[in-house]
Design a protein around this motif. Structure first.
Motif, PDB file in Angstrom:
ATOM      1  N   ALA A 155     -48.878 -45.465  78.975  1.00  0.00           N
ATOM      2  CA  ALA A 155     -47.618 -45.436  79.718  1.00  0.00           C
ATOM      3  C   ALA A 155     -46.948 -46.804  79.680  1.00  0.00           C
ATOM      4  O   ALA A 155     -45.732 -46.909  79.463  1.00  0.00           O
ATOM      5  N   ASN A 156     -47.738 -47.838  79.869  1.00  0.00           N
ATOM      6  CA  ASN A 156     -47.187 -49.191  79.883  1.00  0.00           C
ATOM      7  C   ASN A 156     -46.523 -49.541  78.561  1.00  0.00           C
ATOM      8  O   ASN A 156     -45.381 -50.023  78.515  1.00  0.00           O
ATOM      9  N   GLN A 157     -47.225 -49.294  77.469  1.00  0.00           N
ATOM     10  CA  GLN A 157     -46.678 -49.657  76.152  1.00  0.00           C
ATOM     11  C   GLN A 157     -45.570 -48.695  75.718  1.00  0.00           C
ATOM     12  O   GLN A 157     -44.611 -49.113  75.070  1.00  0.00           O
ATOM     13  N   THR A 158     -45.689 -47.432  76.089  1.00  0.00           N
ATOM     14  CA  THR A 158     -44.615 -46.485  75.781  1.00  0.00           C
ATOM     15  C   THR A 158     -43.352 -46.852  76.554  1.00  0.00           C
ATOM     16  O   THR A 158     -42.234 -46.733  76.040  1.00  0.00           O
ATOM     17  N   GLY A 159     -43.538 -47.315  77.784  1.00  0.00           N
ATOM     18  CA  GLY A 159     -42.387 -47.762  78.569  1.00  0.00           C
ATOM     19  C   GLY A 159     -41.677 -48.926  77.909  1.00  0.00           C
ATOM     20  O   GLY A 159     -40.440 -48.961  77.832  1.00  0.00           O
TER      21      GLY A 159
ATOM     22  N   SER B  56     -58.325 -54.971  77.481  1.00  0.00           N
ATOM     23  CA  SER B  56     -58.245 -55.798  76.287  1.00  0.00           C
ATOM     24  C   SER B  56     -57.625 -55.059  75.106  1.00  0.00           C
ATOM     25  O   SER B  56     -57.155 -55.696  74.153  1.00  0.00           O
ATOM     26  N   VAL B  57     -57.630 -53.734  75.149  1.00  0.00           N
ATOM     27  CA  VAL B  57     -57.105 -52.982  74.017  1.00  0.00           C
ATOM     28  C   VAL B  57     -55.589 -52.814  74.091  1.00  0.00           C
ATOM     29  O   VAL B  57     -55.000 -52.214  73.196  1.00  0.00           O
ATOM     30  N   ASN B  58     -54.955 -53.376  75.117  1.00  0.00           N
ATOM     31  CA  ASN B  58     -53.509 -53.212  75.237  1.00  0.00           C
ATOM     32  C   ASN B  58     -52.724 -53.707  74.024  1.00  0.00           C
ATOM     33  O   ASN B  58     -51.756 -53.070  73.622  1.00  0.00           O
ATOM     34  N   PRO B  59     -53.079 -54.849  73.418  1.00  0.00           N
ATOM     35  CA  PRO B  59     -52.352 -55.243  72.208  1.00  0.00           C
ATOM     36  C   PRO B  59     -52.463 -54.204  71.087  1.00  0.00           C
ATOM     37  O   PRO B  59     -51.505 -53.983  70.338  1.00  0.00           O
ATOM     38  N   VAL B  60     -53.630 -53.575  70.963  1.00  0.00           N
ATOM     39  CA  VAL B  60     -53.793 -52.536  69.941  1.00  0.00           C
ATOM     40  C   VAL B  60     -52.933 -51.325  70.283  1.00  0.00           C
ATOM     41  O   VAL B  60     -52.259 -50.756  69.408  1.00  0.00           O
ATOM     42  N   LEU B  61     -52.943 -50.930  71.554  1.00  0.00           N
ATOM     43  CA  LEU B  61     -52.094 -49.810  71.973  1.00  0.00           C
ATOM     44  C   LEU B  61     -50.624 -50.133  71.721  1.00  0.00           C
ATOM     45  O   LEU B  61     -49.854 -49.272  71.280  1.00  0.00           O
ATOM     46  N   ALA B  62     -50.238 -51.387  71.985  1.00  0.00           N
ATOM     47  CA  ALA B  62     -48.853 -51.792  71.756  1.00  0.00           C
ATOM     48  C   ALA B  62     -48.485 -51.675  70.287  1.00  0.00           C
ATOM     49  O   ALA B  62     -47.393 -51.215  69.939  1.00  0.00           O
TER      50      ALA B  62
ATOM     51  N   VAL C 135     -45.440 -45.851  66.104  1.00  0.00           N
ATOM     52  CA  VAL C 135     -45.029 -44.451  66.272  1.00  0.00           C
ATOM     53  C   VAL C 135     -43.609 -44.327  66.816  1.00  0.00           C
ATOM     54  O   VAL C 135     -42.795 -43.549  66.310  1.00  0.00           O
ATOM     55  N   VAL C 136     -43.290 -45.110  67.842  1.00  0.00           N
ATOM     56  CA  VAL C 136     -42.003 -44.958  68.530  1.00  0.00           C
ATOM     57  C   VAL C 136     -40.895 -45.761  67.870  1.00  0.00           C
ATOM     58  O   VAL C 136     -39.762 -45.286  67.743  1.00  0.00           O
ATOM     59  N   LEU C 137     -41.222 -46.990  67.443  1.00  0.00           N
ATOM     60  CA  LEU C 137     -40.190 -47.889  66.926  1.00  0.00           C
ATOM     61  C   LEU C 137     -40.271 -48.109  65.418  1.00  0.00           C
ATOM     62  O   LEU C 137     -39.460 -48.844  64.858  1.00  0.00           O
ATOM     63  N   ASP C 138     -41.260 -47.510  64.780  1.00  0.00           N
ATOM     64  CA  ASP C 138     -41.456 -47.673  63.337  1.00  0.00           C
ATOM     65  C   ASP C 138     -41.659 -49.143  62.965  1.00  0.00           C
ATOM     66  O   ASP C 138     -41.191 -49.617  61.929  1.00  0.00           O
ATOM     67  N   GLN C 139     -42.370 -49.870  63.831  1.00  0.00           N
ATOM     68  CA  GLN C 139     -42.676 -51.273  63.570  1.00  0.00           C
ATOM     69  C   GLN C 139     -44.080 -51.349  62.989  1.00  0.00           C
ATOM     70  O   GLN C 139     -45.047 -50.921  63.625  1.00  0.00           O
TER      71      GLN C 139
ATOM     72  N   GLY D 131     -37.890 -48.841  76.434  1.00  0.00           N
ATOM     73  CA  GLY D 131     -36.886 -49.824  76.807  1.00  0.00           C
ATOM     74  C   GLY D 131     -36.266 -50.481  75.580  1.00  0.00           C
ATOM     75  O   GLY D 131     -35.062 -50.770  75.562  1.00  0.00           O
ATOM     76  N   ALA D 132     -37.079 -50.694  74.543  1.00  0.00           N
ATOM     77  CA  ALA D 132     -36.573 -51.325  73.321  1.00  0.00           C
ATOM     78  C   ALA D 132     -35.510 -50.467  72.636  1.00  0.00           C
ATOM     79  O   ALA D 132     -34.649 -50.995  71.917  1.00  0.00           O
ATOM     80  N   LEU D 133     -35.545 -49.159  72.871  1.00  0.00           N
ATOM     81  CA  LEU D 133     -34.537 -48.279  72.276  1.00  0.00           C
ATOM     82  C   LEU D 133     -33.137 -48.575  72.829  1.00  0.00           C
ATOM     83  O   LEU D 133     -32.138 -48.224  72.208  1.00  0.00           O
ATOM     84  N   ALA D 134     -33.098 -49.214  73.997  1.00  0.00           N
ATOM     85  CA  ALA D 134     -31.802 -49.539  74.610  1.00  0.00           C
ATOM     86  C   ALA D 134     -31.315 -50.940  74.241  1.00  0.00           C
ATOM     87  O   ALA D 134     -30.204 -51.329  74.603  1.00  0.00           O
ATOM     88  N   PHE D 135     -32.124 -51.701  73.508  1.00  0.00           N
ATOM     89  CA  PHE D 135     -31.732 -53.065  73.144  1.00  0.00           C
ATOM     90  C   PHE D 135     -30.396 -53.135  72.401  1.00  0.00           C
ATOM     91  O   PHE D 135     -29.574 -54.009  72.674  1.00  0.00           O
TER      92      PHE D 135
END
Length: 342
Positions: free
Chosen positions: A37-41, A255-261, A267-271, A45-49
């Protein structure tokens, strides 16, 4: 008089019975949901940049986070003394700066790398509190990984890297300040007040940005969803998870948050990340996990919700009550705090 058992661990949880196993699985599910949820959020938000920029998104997100945390913490502002107010105000400034620098970094270098660089803040706090050889080795591994991530190339976005590192400094400061706030104010009152002040600070910024770049309802929706997914959902999910799993396990999972990000960014931003960058991200994650595992019986500071609030760690046989007399809130001494701010 009959003693209330509300809030006490289930007897089977103490014995390691079915209730403990089911509770542990529920805790893991909560942690997975919180991280995603945190990383998807952040990705949403980046979609609105393109429409309102990182500052506009952060403003809306701060407003949402402020409303949510004020409703949860219900701080009694009139009773605050100056000794309580000054760390709250400092925390509000750090909270605001951390989110803006992180979102600006996401805009320039991508979600995965930005979150990885920001994650160095909690890791630095955890390593600085230790004199163990294993922690020194973890620091060297993390330093080498950062050198790889920031290696000079013609296309290197140094400004984006700098914003990510500023976010890391802010997260480390956030951790220390949140500990101080937690020691001087009960419950979530201090962090909730800081979130409310931060939301007020972004009021003129947000109004100015939105006035010059009138957003569509979809864009506002993206920014609001970022606030809910990156603040409200992680806060509540982490609170529930910490009642079901030991604090140290919670820290290792964070600790896995960077991997989730990085995965959500893909998936979401094609980065996409290069192979060497995936290796560097993994090295930082492993360094943090090893540092936590090697902490042994060293006191663990209270985990921090990404929404900006220190999460109370229930005093159960599995999770000793956290000491709130020392500073921090992010990557607890041995585990990253949850900023969520971010």
């Amino acid at each position: 008089m009959r003693r209330s058992t509300q809030g006490l661990p289930h007897p089977e949880a103490v014995r390691g019975g079915p209730a403990a196993r089911s509770g542990g699985l529920a805790g893991v599910a909560m942690m997975c949901g919180s991280g995603l949820a945190n990383q998807t959020g952040a990705a949403t938000g980046a979609l609105a940049f393109p429409a309102i920029g990182p500052a506009g998104v952060v403003a809306v997100r701060q407003w949402v986070a402020g409303l949510v945390l004020l409703a949860v913490g219900r701080p009694r502002l009139r009773s605050f003394t100056w000794r309580q107010w000054w760390p709250v105000l400092c925390l509000a400034m750090v909270f605001a700066t951390m989110n803006l620098t992180l979102y600006t970094a996401i805009d320039r270098i991508g979600l995965g790398l930005a979150v990885t660089l920001e994650f160095l803040g909690p890791l630095a706090v955890a390593l600085a509190a230790s004199r163990r050889l294993v922690d020194l080795l973890c620091a060297l591994v993390a330093g080498a990984a950062v050198a790889i991530l920031t290696s000079p190339e013609p296309s290197t976005d140094y400004a984006g890297i700098a914003f990510g590192l500023v976010a890391a400094v802010c997260w480390a400061s956030y951790i220390l300040l949140n500990r101080l706030v937690g020691a001087r104010l009960p419950g979530a009152e201090g962090s909730a007040a800081a979130a409310g002040v931060s939301a007020l600070l972004y009021l003129p910024i947000g109004v100015t940005v939105l006035a010059h770049h009138p957003p569509s309802l979809r864009v506002l929706g993206y920014a609001a969803v970022a606030g809910v997914l990156s603040s409200a959902v992680p806060f509540l999910a982490d609170l529930v998870a910490l009642r079901r799993v030991p604090a140290r396990f919670f820290g290792i999972f964070m600790s896995v948050n960077p991997v989730l990000a990085a995965l959500v960014g893909l998936v979401v931003l094609d980065q996409t990340l290069r192979g060497i960058e995936w290796l560097a991200v993994s090295a930082i994650v492993v360094a943090n996990a090893v540092s936590i595992l090697a902490a042994g019986r060293r006191p663990v500071s209270p985990p921090v919700a990404r929404g900006g609030t220190a999460l109370p760690v229930p005093a159960t046989p599995q999770t000793p009550a956290a000491d709130t007399t020392t500073p921090h809130d992010g990557p607890r001494a041995g585990a990253p705090a949850r900023c969520d701010a971010c």
